[in-house]
Scaffold this motif. Structure first.
Motif, PDB file in Angstrom:
ATOM      1  N   GLN A 272       0.832  -1.206   0.000  1.00 10.54           N
ATOM      2  CA  GLN A 272       0.000   0.000   0.000  1.00 10.54           C
ATOM      3  C   GLN A 272       0.868   1.258   0.000  1.00 10.54           C
ATOM      4  OE1 GLN A 272      -2.381  -1.542   3.495  1.00 10.54           O
ATOM      5  NE2 GLN A 272      -4.023  -0.492   2.408  1.00 10.54           N
ATOM      6  N   LEU A 273       1.915   1.243   0.816  1.00 11.70           N
ATOM      7  CA  LEU A 273       2.843   2.368   0.837  1.00 11.70           C
ATOM      8  C   LEU A 273       3.485   2.556  -0.535  1.00 11.70           C
ATOM      9  CD1 LEU A 273       4.540   4.538   2.304  1.00 11.70           C
ATOM     10  CD2 LEU A 273       6.116   2.709   2.974  1.00 11.70           C
ATOM     11  N   LYS A 274       3.838   1.450  -1.162  1.00 14.38           N
ATOM     12  CA  LYS A 274       4.480   1.508  -2.477  1.00 14.38           C
ATOM     13  C   LYS A 274       3.560   2.124  -3.522  1.00 14.38           C
ATOM     14  CE  LYS A 274       7.047  -1.488  -5.662  1.00 14.38           C
ATOM     15  NZ  LYS A 274       7.487  -2.885  -5.927  1.00 14.38           N
ATOM     16  N   GLU A 275       2.258   1.805  -3.437  1.00 16.36           N
ATOM     17  CA  GLU A 275       1.306   2.401  -4.373  1.00 16.36           C
ATOM     18  C   GLU A 275       1.174   3.908  -4.170  1.00 16.36           C
ATOM     19  OE1 GLU A 275      -2.542   0.552  -4.541  1.00 16.36           O
ATOM     20  OE2 GLU A 275      -1.881  -0.608  -6.279  1.00 16.36           O
ATOM     21  N   LYS A 276       1.210   4.315  -2.905  1.00 15.99           N
ATOM     22  CA  LYS A 276       1.058   5.741  -2.597  1.00 15.99           C
ATOM     23  C   LYS A 276       2.323   6.540  -2.907  1.00 15.99           C
ATOM     24  CE  LYS A 276      -2.119   4.832   1.262  1.00 15.99           C
ATOM     25  NZ  LYS A 276      -2.241   4.873   2.748  1.00 15.99           N
TER      26      LYS A 276
END
Length: 271
Positions: A224-228
């Motif tokens: 999720q962090l990577k997507e953001k």
């Protein structure tokens, strides 16, 4: 919603490769509970709901005539089929809230590291529906923390990993009562009288530095962090590996760190 990430093929392979190994302590606890409640009855069928890549599905195979793994993600199911080596195990894409099973047809409904993604009341209603009389329900997960043990370097290593957990926990996108209650909410919602809630179940795994970095990548909150913010995510991995290597020094390539995790489990039986 994080569930969407499980449908990505690349993440499915990362999850299969790096997610922490199956807890023998949990598996043995579940199987002992089921066999005790079966009281000598032949165990015909188990269903593993939210089975992912089949990591907890396969250990059930020797104990049941048939095991069915279900997951909402076709990419996870695809990887599970590639990894399956048990002839009595099959997989299917299906929702936890709408199990493709007949009433009173299953000896065990199992969900490992998955129930927090489900609509709990609907899932539990389905689980009770498909369980035979005397059939069991089992769900479990691990706490979002760890303790690293390695010679006299444990404190420094734990300080690094603590910052990783703090960063990842900020990405949690499910209600706090689901994410941090250790399944107390699940236990309370189960409409069965015969039930148990067990916490602080210890397990220990050994990880190298690359395996620890891989484990971080296998956690959905990291994805999720990577997507953001892909730059921040990559920086987190790079910095974490660098700090581990600095702390371990000459042993960085050979060290096998003891990583202590705590699991929790909810068990129930239909009478």
């Amino acid at each position: 919603m994080a569930i969407r990430l499980f449908k990505k093929t690349a993440f499915s392979f990362t999850y299969q490769k790096y997610m922490i190994q199956v807890s023998d302590e949990i598996t043995n606890m579940v199987l002992s509970y089921v066999k005790m409640r079966a009281n000598g009855r032949t165990l015909e069928k188990a269903v593993d709901v939210g089975c992912g890549t089949g990591r907890y599905t396969l250990p059930l195979a020797p104990h049941f005539k048939k095991v069915l793994g279900l997951d909402i993600s076709d990419s996870q199911i695809s990887v599970a089929k590639q990894m399956s080596i048990a002839k009595n195990v099959s997989y299917m894409v299906a929702e936890a809230e709408n199990l493709p099973l007949k009433d009173a047809s299953v000896d065990l409904v199992h969900a490992g590291v998955a129930t927090h993604w489900f609509t709990i009341d609907k899932f539990l209603k389905e689980a009770v529906r498909v369980l035979k009389m005397g059939g069991c329900f089992a769900t479990h997960a691990f706490e979002l923390s760890s303790e690293i043990e390695y010679k006299n370097l444990s404190d420094d290593l734990n300080e690094v990993m603590s910052k990783v957990w703090d960063t990842l926990i900020q990405q949690v996108d499910i209600p706090a009562d689901k994410a941090f209650s250790r399944y107390q909410n699940v236990f309370e919602a189960i409409p069965l009288k015969d039930k148990e809630h067990i916490t602080d179940i210890p397990s220990k795994i050994q990880l190298s530095v690359p395996e620890m970095v891989g484990f971080i990548q296998s956690i959905v909150m990291f994805q999720q962090l990577k997507e953001k913010d892909v730059t921040r995510a990559e920086r987190l991995l790079t910095h974490t590996e660098k700090r581990f290597r600095e702390i371990l020094g000459e042993e960085a390539d050979s060290a096998r760190m003891n990583v202590h995790m705590k699991h929790f489990c909810v068990l129930a039986c239909k009478h």
